[in-house]
Design an enzyme around this catalytic site. Structure first.
Site, short mmCIF file in Angstrom:
data_model
loop_
_atom_site.label_atom_id
_atom_site.label_comp_id
_atom_site.label_asym_id
_atom_site.label_seq_id
_atom_site.Cartn_x
_atom_site.Cartn_y
_atom_site.Cartn_z
N CYS A 56 0.85 -1.19 0.00
CA CYS A 56 0.00 0.00 0.00
C CYS A 56 0.89 1.24 0.00
O CYS A 56 1.80 1.35 0.83
CB CYS A 56 -0.90 -0.01 1.23
SG CYS A 56 -1.86 1.51 1.42
N ASP A 63 -0.51 -5.87 0.34
CA ASP A 63 -1.81 -6.18 -0.24
C ASP A 63 -1.65 -7.48 -1.03
O ASP A 63 -0.63 -7.69 -1.68
CB ASP A 63 -2.27 -5.07 -1.18
CG ASP A 63 -2.74 -3.84 -0.43
OD1 ASP A 63 -3.46 -4.00 0.57
OD2 ASP A 63 -2.39 -2.72 -0.84
N VAL A 78 1.57 -14.55 -24.65
CA VAL A 78 2.50 -14.31 -23.55
C VAL A 78 3.00 -15.65 -22.98
O VAL A 78 2.24 -16.62 -22.88
CB VAL A 78 1.86 -13.43 -22.44
CG1 VAL A 78 0.80 -14.20 -21.68
CG2 VAL A 78 2.90 -12.87 -21.50
N GLU A 79 4.27 -15.69 -22.65
CA GLU A 79 4.89 -16.89 -22.10
C GLU A 79 4.58 -16.94 -20.60
O GLU A 79 4.70 -15.93 -19.90
CB GLU A 79 6.41 -16.84 -22.36
CG GLU A 79 7.11 -18.15 -22.19
CD GLU A 79 7.61 -18.36 -20.78
OE1 GLU A 79 7.56 -19.52 -20.32
OE2 GLU A 79 8.02 -17.39 -20.12
N LEU A 80 4.15 -18.08 -20.08
CA LEU A 80 3.61 -18.18 -18.73
C LEU A 80 4.64 -17.93 -17.63
O LEU A 80 4.35 -17.26 -16.64
CB LEU A 80 2.92 -19.52 -18.53
CG LEU A 80 1.68 -19.74 -19.42
CD1 LEU A 80 1.10 -21.13 -19.20
CD2 LEU A 80 0.64 -18.67 -19.16
N HIS A 97 -4.12 -0.43 -5.59
CA HIS A 97 -4.83 -1.50 -6.30
C HIS A 97 -5.15 -1.05 -7.72
O HIS A 97 -4.92 -1.78 -8.69
CB HIS A 97 -6.15 -1.84 -5.60
CG HIS A 97 -6.00 -2.34 -4.20
ND1 HIS A 97 -7.07 -2.49 -3.36
CD2 HIS A 97 -4.92 -2.72 -3.48
CE1 HIS A 97 -6.67 -2.96 -2.19
NE2 HIS A 97 -5.36 -3.10 -2.24
N GLU A 98 -5.71 0.16 -7.83
CA GLU A 98 -6.15 0.68 -9.12
C GLU A 98 -4.99 0.82 -10.10
O GLU A 98 -5.07 0.40 -11.25
CB GLU A 98 -6.84 2.04 -8.93
CG GLU A 98 -8.09 1.99 -8.09
CD GLU A 98 -7.83 1.98 -6.58
OE1 GLU A 98 -8.82 1.88 -5.84
OE2 GLU A 98 -6.67 2.07 -6.13
#
EC number: 1.7.1.13
Length: 141
Positions: A56, A63, A78-80, A97-98
């Site tokens: 945070c 968080d 995308v490669e995992l 968060h946003e």
């Protein structure tokens, strides 16, 4: 190169050597993609990353979230392992968060230019507040 620059480089190099291999991988991590094996076929990829953490920016408390990515690939996928390391790079970041979910979307779109993508951050409750952030991107036709 002056004395300060040399010392700074040596300090950074010694710190990199002290890091565990996983920490180095996370620091060096970037979203890696590969060619879509089925260009022209419309299909959906769902990725769930249940160990997302960040800090945070106000309190410094950690968080925790599950990040869900649902996308329809274009020419790149995308490669995992790369996305796992990329997500782990947020662990020490002070970010809301946003902003975290929006930044993940921006980086994902820049890396693989999907036809459609929806990213959802489902954050664990803190202080009796449960937050879910959802962002979407659609490629212009």
């Amino acid at each position: 190169m002056n004395y300060d620059e040399t010392n700074n480089e040596l300090f950074q190099e010694s710190n990199m050597q002290e890091l565990k291999y996983g920490e180095r991988n996370i620091l060096e991590g970037e979203l890696i993609t590969f060619p879509n094996p089925r260009i022209g076929r419309r299909y959906e990829i769902n990725i769930s990353l249940p160990e997302f953490t960040c800090k945070c920016p106000f309190s410094g408390y950690p968080d925790f979230a599950t990040i869900h990515i649902k996308y329809i690939p274009n020419e790149r996928v995308v490669e995992l392992k790369a996305i796992k390391l990329y997500i782990n790079s947020y662990r020490e970041r002070y970010i809301s968060h946003e902003e975290s979910v929006n930044q993940i979307l921006d980086d994902f779109v820049a890396a693989c230019d999907p036809l459609e993508v929806k990213i959802k951050g489902d954050f664990l409750p803190r202080g009796n507040v449960h937050t879910t952030i959802e962002v979407e991107h659609y490629k212009a036709s």
